[in-house]
Every structure is written in structure tokens, then in C-alpha cells.
Write a protein that holds these residues in place. Sequence first.
Motif, PDB file in Angstrom:
ATOM      1  N   TYR A  39      64.799  66.409  31.996  1.00 45.97           N
ATOM      2  CA  TYR A  39      64.433  67.146  30.776  1.00 45.97           C
ATOM      3  C   TYR A  39      63.485  68.303  31.082  1.00 45.97           C
ATOM      4  O   TYR A  39      63.654  69.411  30.574  1.00 45.97           O
ATOM      5  CB  TYR A  39      63.766  66.217  29.745  1.00 45.97           C
ATOM      6  CG  TYR A  39      64.762  65.664  28.761  1.00 45.97           C
ATOM      7  CD1 TYR A  39      65.374  66.489  27.829  1.00 45.97           C
ATOM      8  CD2 TYR A  39      65.095  64.318  28.755  1.00 45.97           C
ATOM      9  CE1 TYR A  39      66.298  65.991  26.928  1.00 45.97           C
ATOM     10  CE2 TYR A  39      66.020  63.806  27.861  1.00 45.97           C
ATOM     11  CZ  TYR A  39      66.617  64.655  26.946  1.00 45.97           C
ATOM     12  OH  TYR A  39      67.532  64.176  26.064  1.00 45.97           O
ATOM     13  N   LEU A  76      71.217  72.842  25.291  1.00 47.37           N
ATOM     14  CA  LEU A  76      70.635  71.980  24.256  1.00 47.37           C
ATOM     15  C   LEU A  76      71.557  70.804  23.933  1.00 47.37           C
ATOM     16  O   LEU A  76      71.118  69.669  23.735  1.00 47.37           O
ATOM     17  CB  LEU A  76      70.374  72.840  23.014  1.00 47.37           C
ATOM     18  CG  LEU A  76      69.253  72.431  22.079  1.00 47.37           C
ATOM     19  CD1 LEU A  76      67.960  72.138  22.804  1.00 47.37           C
ATOM     20  CD2 LEU A  76      69.029  73.539  21.043  1.00 47.37           C
ATOM     21  N   VAL A  80      70.616  66.891  24.285  1.00 43.61           N
ATOM     22  CA  VAL A  80      70.731  65.892  23.207  1.00 43.61           C
ATOM     23  C   VAL A  80      71.584  64.716  23.703  1.00 43.61           C
ATOM     24  O   VAL A  80      71.228  63.548  23.515  1.00 43.61           O
ATOM     25  CB  VAL A  80      71.332  66.531  21.928  1.00 43.61           C
ATOM     26  CG1 VAL A  80      71.650  65.462  20.886  1.00 43.61           C
ATOM     27  CG2 VAL A  80      70.379  67.559  21.335  1.00 43.61           C
ATOM     28  N   TRP A 214      67.860  67.242  18.374  1.00 41.52           N
ATOM     29  CA  TRP A 214      67.132  66.555  19.460  1.00 41.52           C
ATOM     30  C   TRP A 214      66.032  65.693  18.866  1.00 41.52           C
ATOM     31  O   TRP A 214      65.864  64.533  19.253  1.00 41.52           O
ATOM     32  CB  TRP A 214      66.546  67.558  20.459  1.00 41.52           C
ATOM     33  CG  TRP A 214      65.888  66.823  21.594  1.00 41.52           C
ATOM     34  CD1 TRP A 214      66.503  66.333  22.707  1.00 41.52           C
ATOM     35  CD2 TRP A 214      64.518  66.398  21.676  1.00 41.52           C
ATOM     36  NE1 TRP A 214      65.589  65.634  23.483  1.00 41.52           N
ATOM     37  CE2 TRP A 214      64.369  65.662  22.871  1.00 41.52           C
ATOM     38  CE3 TRP A 214      63.392  66.559  20.847  1.00 41.52           C
ATOM     39  CZ2 TRP A 214      63.158  65.103  23.270  1.00 41.52           C
ATOM     40  CZ3 TRP A 214      62.181  66.004  21.247  1.00 41.52           C
ATOM     41  CH2 TRP A 214      62.076  65.287  22.448  1.00 41.52           C
ATOM     42  N   HIS A 218      65.820  61.711  19.286  1.00 39.72           N
ATOM     43  CA  HIS A 218      64.641  61.167  19.964  1.00 39.72           C
ATOM     44  C   HIS A 218      63.976  60.108  19.084  1.00 39.72           C
ATOM     45  O   HIS A 218      63.644  59.021  19.555  1.00 39.72           O
ATOM     46  CB  HIS A 218      63.686  62.320  20.311  1.00 39.72           C
ATOM     47  CG  HIS A 218      62.372  61.878  20.884  1.00 39.72           C
ATOM     48  ND1 HIS A 218      61.240  61.765  20.133  1.00 39.72           N
ATOM     49  CD2 HIS A 218      62.006  61.500  22.143  1.00 39.72           C
ATOM     50  CE1 HIS A 218      60.233  61.344  20.894  1.00 39.72           C
ATOM     51  NE2 HIS A 218      60.669  61.188  22.115  1.00 39.72           N
TER      52      HIS A 218
END
Length: 264
Positions: A39, A76, A80, A214, A218
Motif C-alpha cells: 500500500y 486505486l 481497493v 477504499w 477498509h
Amino acid sequence: MPVTYSSYLKLDELLSLQQPVSDGPEHDETLFIIIHQVYELWFKELLHELDYLKTLLARQDTPRALGTLKRVLTILKVAVAQIDVLETMTPLEFLSFRERLESGSGFQSFQFRELEFLLGIKNPAALERYPAGSANRRRLERRMAEPTVWDAFLHFLAGAGHPVPRELLTRDVAAPITAAPALQPVLIEIYRRDPMASTLCERFVDLDEGLQEWRYRHVKMVQRTIGGKRGTGGSEGAAYLMTTLNQPAFPDLWAIRTELGHAP
Ligand code: HEM
């Protein structure tokens, strides 16, 4: 020494950086370290591309700006999707090494805050988590003082002849981006009459939605892994993360959707 795959990528250094701290060590800690490191690498690349996007917008280079935005959005999506991998870790597997994280948490990811700042989500409270004068604090202070990608886009639109209100072009760029009702009719006109600029607007909406996606994935991962426990970073955990879910980076692009229709 000739360049090799390994020397070019500095693989010896890279592959020595995964060092579990738990006794044993616990099997799942390796995955936890690698996914966070991956990440952080993607955050680095996103910052690199978004800085470039600002340069391209300043040059009025629409085709390359669109290409760069496509790359950012594709990264992105990968970021995700990676949450699926970490969700293969059960709550008990995580608990087997969680206490060894002490107060360490993604909360302290300075690159994530840099990304937020670059997109216009500038919360001065985020600076307080880093000691005054430290390298990371200085890095964030520099980002705080910099124009955001949204500022770059507004200048781009003005350069293309759209009547962006002057006060937005001369605003204090260290302040967060907030809704600007005077800009909204300008954006509506762009959607009606300027296909290239409106395509850029749609890519900015994708970017904003991608970041919110995201955040959603998360928080769901957090809920399924630690339930209502407090975070290692000291927040209330999932309850805190829920408050960040509906925080648009570019509020005007969302606000215009209610009014948006074909020209009368
Ligand atoms: C088992 C996996 C994970 C759990 C249980 C978890 C838990 C949490 C919790 C509870 C917070 C709130 C702050 C705190 O008090 O600690 C948080 C924040 C955060 N986490 Fe995670 N996390 C996980 C994985 C990840 C991963 C893989 C990343 C990728 C970099 C990440 C990045 C972040 C970021 C950037 C924040 C700050 C969000 C904000 O303030 O809006 N987390 N995490």
C-alpha cells in the motif's frame, strides 16, 4: 558490475524489509507487513502521478491529463481490491500478533495524509500526530502549503476560458476545499458545452468515489476483523472510521448533479 534484474530493483534490500516482531513468528504477520508495504508503495506512486497531473493541467495538456487520471484510477482499483487479500485473515489470526503493533496504525501513514492533502482534504489536526520539526511533519507541512489538484484544475478551466470565480483562483491553498456555490453554475455550463473538460470532471468524480470506496472497504475489513474494539492508533476504531466515509474531496462536482440537466 552489469545491471541485473536484482540489482536494478534492489531486491536484496527490498526482500530484507519484512521482519515480523511476534514470537514464533506468527504465520499471518508476514501477510500483514507485506500488504501494508505494498500500500505504501502504491501511495508513493499515486503521489507521483497526482503531482504530474498538476503539471499537465498547468500546461493545459488535456490528453495527457486524462491518461494520467486513468492510471491513477486503475491503481486505486487495485488498491481497493487488495483488501480482499487481507480479509482472508481471521479475527483470531490477527489477534495472534495485534498487541505487538503497540500504538502503530495506518492512522500514522504520512503518505495517506499527503494524498488527502493533495486532493484537498486538509485537516490541520492530522499534522499534530507528528512531532514538530520531524521529517514527516515537515513533509506534511509542505503538502499543506501546496495547491491541491482541484486548485490546478480550476486554473486549467480558467485557462480554457471558463469564468471560474476569481476568489477561487486566489484562495488560500492551505485551506481545505469546501463547496463553492458560485462555481457550480460554471461547472454545469462545462457539462453542457465542453465535452473534454466535462470528461475531466467525470474522472475527478471517479477519483473521489474511488477514495470513498477504499474507505468503505477498509472500515468493513476493520469491523469484521476487530468488531468494536478501539484502534491501535488510539481512536474509537470502526466508529471513528465511519465518520470519514462521506467526505467528498470535490464537493462541487457532487452538488451539481441535482441541478444538472440539458440546457433550456
Ligand atoms: C486487519 C487489518 C486492519 C485493521 C484491523 C485496521 C484498523 C484500523 C483502525 C481501527 C483505524 C482507526 C485508527 C486507529 O485508531 O488505529 C485505521 C486507520 C487507518 N488504516 Fe487501517 N486497519 C487495517 C488494515 C489497513 C491497511 C492494509 C491499510 C493500508 C495502508 C490501512 C490504512 C489505514 C489508514 C490510512 C487509516 C487512517 C484512516 C483515516 O484516518 O481516515 N489499514 N485502521
